[in-house]
Motif scaffolding. Structure first.
Motif, mmCIF file in Angstrom:
data_model
loop_
_atom_site.group_PDB
_atom_site.id
_atom_site.type_symbol
_atom_site.label_atom_id
_atom_site.label_comp_id
_atom_site.label_asym_id
_atom_site.label_seq_id
_atom_site.Cartn_x
_atom_site.Cartn_y
_atom_site.Cartn_z
ATOM 1 N N PRO A 1 5.565 -7.621 -10.245
ATOM 2 C CA PRO A 1 6.057 -6.349 -10.775
ATOM 3 C C PRO A 1 7.121 -5.747 -9.853
ATOM 4 O O PRO A 1 7.094 -5.959 -8.639
ATOM 5 N N PRO A 2 8.060 -5.000 -10.415
ATOM 6 C CA PRO A 2 9.077 -4.364 -9.580
ATOM 7 C C PRO A 2 8.500 -3.200 -8.777
ATOM 8 O O PRO A 2 7.411 -2.702 -9.075
ATOM 9 N N ALA A 3 9.257 -2.767 -7.769
ATOM 10 C CA ALA A 3 8.877 -1.615 -6.939
ATOM 11 C C ALA A 3 7.521 -1.875 -6.286
ATOM 12 O O ALA A 3 7.324 -2.897 -5.647
ATOM 13 N N CYS A 4 6.552 -0.973 -6.469
ATOM 14 C CA CYS A 4 5.216 -1.183 -5.906
ATOM 15 C C CYS A 4 4.503 -2.258 -6.725
ATOM 16 O O CYS A 4 4.272 -2.081 -7.923
ATOM 17 N N ARG A 5 4.129 -3.338 -6.091
ATOM 18 C CA ARG A 5 3.547 -4.460 -6.819
ATOM 19 C C ARG A 5 2.137 -4.166 -7.321
ATOM 20 O O ARG A 5 1.614 -4.890 -8.166
ATOM 21 N N PHE A 6 1.529 -3.120 -6.811
ATOM 22 C CA PHE A 6 0.163 -2.792 -7.206
ATOM 23 C C PHE A 6 0.122 -1.803 -8.375
ATOM 24 O O PHE A 6 -0.953 -1.508 -8.889
ATOM 25 N N HIS A 7 1.272 -1.320 -8.826
ATOM 26 C CA HIS A 7 1.256 -0.226 -9.799
ATOM 27 C C HIS A 7 0.652 -0.628 -11.144
ATOM 28 O O HIS A 7 0.173 0.225 -11.890
ATOM 29 N N THR A 8 0.638 -1.928 -11.478
ATOM 30 C CA THR A 8 0.091 -2.360 -12.765
ATOM 31 C C THR A 8 -1.436 -2.249 -12.803
ATOM 32 O O THR A 8 -2.034 -2.284 -13.876
ATOM 33 N N ARG A 9 -2.070 -2.081 -11.646
ATOM 34 C CA ARG A 9 -3.535 -2.002 -11.593
ATOM 35 C C ARG A 9 -4.020 -0.716 -10.918
ATOM 36 O O ARG A 9 -5.216 -0.525 -10.756
ATOM 37 N N CYS A 10 -3.099 0.127 -10.512
ATOM 38 C CA CYS A 10 -3.446 1.310 -9.722
ATOM 39 C C CYS A 10 -3.735 2.510 -10.623
ATOM 40 O O CYS A 10 -2.952 2.824 -11.525
ATOM 41 N N TRP A 11 -4.841 3.199 -10.353
ATOM 42 C CA TRP A 11 -5.218 4.374 -11.145
ATOM 43 C C TRP A 11 -4.397 5.611 -10.773
ATOM 44 O O TRP A 11 -4.451 6.618 -11.459
ATOM 45 N N LYS A 12 -3.611 5.537 -9.681
ATOM 46 C CA LYS A 12 -2.808 6.684 -9.262
ATOM 47 C C LYS A 12 -1.320 6.487 -9.585
ATOM 48 O O LYS A 12 -0.501 7.328 -9.227
ATOM 49 N N ALA A 13 -0.980 5.397 -10.225
ATOM 50 C CA ALA A 13 0.427 5.047 -10.434
ATOM 51 C C ALA A 13 1.149 6.080 -11.307
ATOM 52 O O ALA A 13 0.614 6.570 -12.302
ATOM 53 N N GLN A 14 2.384 6.406 -10.896
ATOM 54 C CA GLN A 14 3.264 7.269 -11.664
ATOM 55 C C GLN A 14 4.618 6.572 -11.808
ATOM 56 O O GLN A 14 4.802 5.445 -11.350
ATOM 57 N N GLU A 15 5.563 7.263 -12.409
ATOM 58 C CA GLU A 15 6.846 6.638 -12.712
ATOM 59 C C GLU A 15 7.560 6.134 -11.457
ATOM 60 O O GLU A 15 8.186 5.082 -11.465
ATOM 61 N N ILE A 16 7.463 6.880 -10.367
ATOM 62 C CA ILE A 16 8.155 6.484 -9.136
ATOM 63 C C ILE A 16 7.628 5.150 -8.612
ATOM 64 O O ILE A 16 8.363 4.378 -7.984
ATOM 65 N N CYS A 17 6.366 4.861 -8.879
ATOM 66 C CA CYS A 17 5.770 3.609 -8.411
ATOM 67 C C CYS A 17 6.380 2.399 -9.119
ATOM 68 O O CYS A 17 6.346 1.285 -8.593
ATOM 69 N N LYS A 18 6.945 2.632 -10.325
ATOM 70 C CA LYS A 18 7.544 1.543 -11.091
ATOM 71 C C LYS A 18 9.025 1.352 -10.775
ATOM 72 O O LYS A 18 9.614 0.346 -11.168
ATOM 73 N N THR A 19 9.617 2.335 -10.079
ATOM 74 C CA THR A 19 11.061 2.279 -9.851
ATOM 75 C C THR A 19 11.458 2.197 -8.376
ATOM 76 O O THR A 19 12.519 1.692 -8.051
ATOM 77 N N THR A 20 10.606 2.689 -7.475
ATOM 78 C CA THR A 20 10.949 2.739 -6.057
ATOM 79 C C THR A 20 9.854 2.089 -5.234
ATOM 80 O O THR A 20 8.691 2.503 -5.302
ATOM 81 N N GLU A 21 10.227 1.088 -4.457
ATOM 82 C CA GLU A 21 9.236 0.419 -3.612
ATOM 83 C C GLU A 21 8.881 1.289 -2.419
ATOM 84 O O GLU A 21 9.763 1.724 -1.682
#
Length: 361
Positions: A304-324
């Protein structure tokens, strides 16, 4: 680190981490395995096994690498011992860059860096006697001992808890724990400065694991050894480590002193891992929330782009998908790569704020 006589699942007392001069320094370490297809074997992709690791190891300490299967722990260990050639990055051992040394130039340095392999059955040649196996490093490095090779090998066998009479026996005559001791004796033959232990007790019975773990600690205290320990059993890691690096999909997401990491985990992935550690106290277990991660670990071929854990993280927000998130030091001897860390000290800032055109909600 003091030697413990308890089972590896026991929680040791809080001790001050060892501080010493830097023995190993790793910067931007990358290892991609190319995927080739077709008659011309053109590269169509790559398995991103290790993707930008930066850490150091001080003399006399134990740094443990933990994470799920496929996170790049074993590949990292093989890169440190130069059994694999890095794609990018630097490995500095005692001030010398060994990242891309040829096999000939690496040969004398193999005295300083050795590896304990995971499988005690597959790491020993079944056609060779114990004496020949443990004495092989002396022959390969052309090292002459004062008392002769046989006497030196017998002393090594005694050192790891075996009998000198085992010198002429073959690997099939030993149990799994004894075979691992033979592998440890071979590793110690040249008195290395750094030992990479790739899950040295995972293939052993629980009753034997404690013995081997305590043996490694005793040897570390006696010979001032430095360990990079690769493991998935967090109870064993808590027992032996000075510092712990948590890996996810080829990256370090948290690096901290062992006591601080277990008491105040900051990265959500670390929190989830620790919630799965069995607790022998039934009352405490009832109060503990088990965090079950949703979905499977993404493929290292297309992470996954940016933070690689965002696809499974319960705290993930939009920034986690765009900025590492960078690996920032949020507490003394505690680094975390997360935009929304847990247990964060109130006086420490979170990771850098999103750019103005990014909506973090």
């Amino acid at each position: 680190m003091t030697t413990a006589n308890t089972e590896p699942t026991a929680v040791p007392g809080v001790t001050e981490p060892k501080l010493g001069e830097e023995l190993l320094s790793v910067t931007g370490l990358v290892k991609h395995f190319p995927i080739r297809k077709g008659l011309l074997q053109r590269q169509t992709g790559a398995v991103q096994a290790v993707d930008g690791l930066t850490f150091n190891v001080t003399r006399g300490e134990t740094l443990s690498l933990v994470g799920e299967s496929g996170c790049g722990k074993t590949t990292t260990g093989r890169l440190l011992t130069r059994l694999l050639e890095p794609t990018e990055g630097q490995i500095i051992l005692e001030g010398r860059d060994i990242s891309h040394l040829s096999e000939g130039k690496m040969r004398p340095l193999r005295r300083d860096v050795q590896m304990i392999f995971q499988d005690p059955y597959g790491s020993l040649n079944p056609r060779h006697t114990v004496g020949k196996i443990v004495g092989a490093p002396y022959k390969l490095q052309n090292v002459k001992t004062e008392q002769g090779t046989k006497k030196s090998v017998q002393e090594l066998l005694e050192l790891v808890g075996l009998s000198p009479e085992h010198y002429n026996r073959y690997p099939h005559e030993f149990s799994g724990g004894q075979r691992q001791r033979i592998g440890i004796a071979r590793t110690l033959a040249l008195r290395p400065k750094l030992i990479v232990a790739d899950e040295p007790v995972s293939a052993l019975d629980v009753s034997i694991q404690a013995q081997v773990v305590n043996l490694l600690e005793d040897l570390q205290n006696e010979f001032d050894l430095t360990y990079v320990m690769i493991a998935h059993d967090l109870s064993v890691v808590r027992h032996v480590s000075d510092r712990v690096a948590v890996m996810y999909l080829g990256k370090i997401v948290e690096l901290a002193d062992r006591v601080d990491l277990y008491e105040n985990p900051m990265h959500p992935y670390t929190v989830a891992l620790l919630s799965a550690v069995p607790i022998p106290d039934t009352t405490r277990k009832a109060k503990q929330d088990r965090i079950r991660l949703q979905g499977d670990v993404p493929s290292p071929i297309n992470p996954p782009p940016a933070c690689r854990f965002h696809t499974r993280c319960w705290k993930a927000q939009e920034i986690c998908k765009t900025t590492e998130p960078p690996l920032l030091q949020l507490a003394p001897r505690h680094q975390t790569a997360c935009h929304f860390p847990e247990n964060q000290p109130s006086d420490k800032p979170v990771a850098p704020a999103p750019s103005p055109d990014t909506d973090p909600s």
